[in-house]
Design a protein around this motif. Structure first.
Motif, PDB file in Angstrom:
ATOM      1  N   LYS A  34       0.816  -1.218   0.000  1.00 17.61           N
ATOM      2  CA  LYS A  34       0.000   0.000   0.000  1.00 17.61           C
ATOM      3  C   LYS A  34       0.846   1.264   0.000  1.00 17.61           C
ATOM      4  O   LYS A  34       0.318   2.364  -0.040  1.00 17.61           O
ATOM      5  N   HIS A  35       2.160   1.120   0.060  1.00 20.53           N
ATOM      6  CA  HIS A  35       3.062   2.261   0.153  1.00 20.53           C
ATOM      7  C   HIS A  35       4.074   2.233  -0.988  1.00 20.53           C
ATOM      8  O   HIS A  35       4.430   1.175  -1.485  1.00 20.53           O
ATOM      9  N   SER A  36       4.543   3.403  -1.364  1.00 15.90           N
ATOM     10  CA  SER A  36       5.666   3.464  -2.308  1.00 15.90           C
ATOM     11  C   SER A  36       6.894   2.867  -1.631  1.00 15.90           C
ATOM     12  O   SER A  36       7.060   2.973  -0.420  1.00 15.90           O
ATOM     13  N   VAL A  37       7.736   2.246  -2.429  1.00 14.16           N
ATOM     14  CA  VAL A  37       8.944   1.611  -1.911  1.00 14.16           C
ATOM     15  C   VAL A  37      10.143   2.249  -2.589  1.00 14.16           C
ATOM     16  O   VAL A  37      10.176   2.424  -3.792  1.00 14.16           O
ATOM     17  N   GLY A  38      11.135   2.610  -1.794  1.00 11.86           N
ATOM     18  CA  GLY A  38      12.347   3.177  -2.356  1.00 11.86           C
ATOM     19  C   GLY A  38      12.810   4.359  -1.550  1.00 11.86           C
ATOM     20  O   GLY A  38      12.125   4.785  -0.633  1.00 11.86           O
ATOM     21  N   PRO A  39      13.965   4.850  -1.820  1.00 15.68           N
ATOM     22  CA  PRO A  39      14.896   4.401  -2.868  1.00 15.68           C
ATOM     23  C   PRO A  39      15.670   3.148  -2.450  1.00 15.68           C
ATOM     24  O   PRO A  39      15.803   2.878  -1.265  1.00 15.68           O
ATOM     25  N   PHE A  40      16.143   2.415  -3.443  1.00 12.50           N
ATOM     26  CA  PHE A  40      16.952   1.234  -3.181  1.00 12.50           C
ATOM     27  C   PHE A  40      17.762   0.902  -4.424  1.00 12.50           C
ATOM     28  O   PHE A  40      17.581   1.515  -5.477  1.00 12.50           O
ATOM     29  N   ALA A  41      18.657  -0.031  -4.274  1.00 13.88           N
ATOM     30  CA  ALA A  41      19.475  -0.499  -5.397  1.00 13.88           C
ATOM     31  C   ALA A  41      19.288  -1.999  -5.550  1.00 13.88           C
ATOM     32  O   ALA A  41      19.024  -2.709  -4.576  1.00 13.88           O
ATOM     33  N   LEU A  42      19.409  -2.454  -6.758  1.00 12.76           N
ATOM     34  CA  LEU A  42      19.287  -3.866  -7.106  1.00 12.76           C
ATOM     35  C   LEU A  42      20.601  -4.260  -7.766  1.00 12.76           C
ATOM     36  O   LEU A  42      21.003  -3.646  -8.751  1.00 12.76           O
ATOM     37  N   THR A  43      21.294  -5.259  -7.203  1.00 14.35           N
ATOM     38  CA  THR A  43      22.581  -5.695  -7.751  1.00 14.35           C
ATOM     39  C   THR A  43      22.483  -7.137  -8.214  1.00 14.35           C
ATOM     40  O   THR A  43      22.000  -8.000  -7.478  1.00 14.35           O
TER      41      THR A  43
END
Length: 129
Positions: A34-43
């Protein structure tokens, strides 16, 4: 969802590719929270599995990325998809696997648990004909 060379990856699927050909990699993330997710990185981290519990991540001489192996994501809105594209180039033959790790920059929002259960990606690089 993870696609390698246009093929959807799941635990039963082995994607075959040729040494020396760039192989497209696509990672699609859907935020069902139900919430925005981020910021993050995907490796994306390639490795070889020696079937004895030992994984070799020292593959800089066997695999290279066209571009970067890390994708930086500002946010994924609720019920929306975010798709990331890259490419791998295999320099030697063999069986390889991809480990996808998330690095969250924002402690107030947790990443959806389903993103930590991405399917195993098995790629077999063979000699060109």
């Amino acid at each position: 969802d993870i696609l390698v060379d246009g093929q959807l990856c799941d635990c039963d699927n082995v994607v075959n590719c040729k040494v020396g050909d760039p192989i497209p990699l696509q990672v699609k993330l859907t935020n069902w929270s139900k919430h925005s997710v981020g910021p993050f990185a995907l490796t994306v981290m390639p490795y070889q599995d020696y079937q004895n519990g030992v994984h070799n991540y020292e593959l800089q001489d066997a695999i290279t990325f066209v571009g970067s192996n890390t994708f930086y994501i500002d946010s994924v809105k609720p019920t929306k998809d975010s798709v990331y594209f890259g490419a791998l180039l295999f320099l030697y033959t063999g069986d390889f696997y991809l480990n996808i790790k998330f690095h969250e920059d924002n402690c107030s929002r947790e990443l959806p648990l389903s993103w930590f259960c991405l399917p195993s990606v098995h790629i077999r690089a063979t000699e060109p004909v």
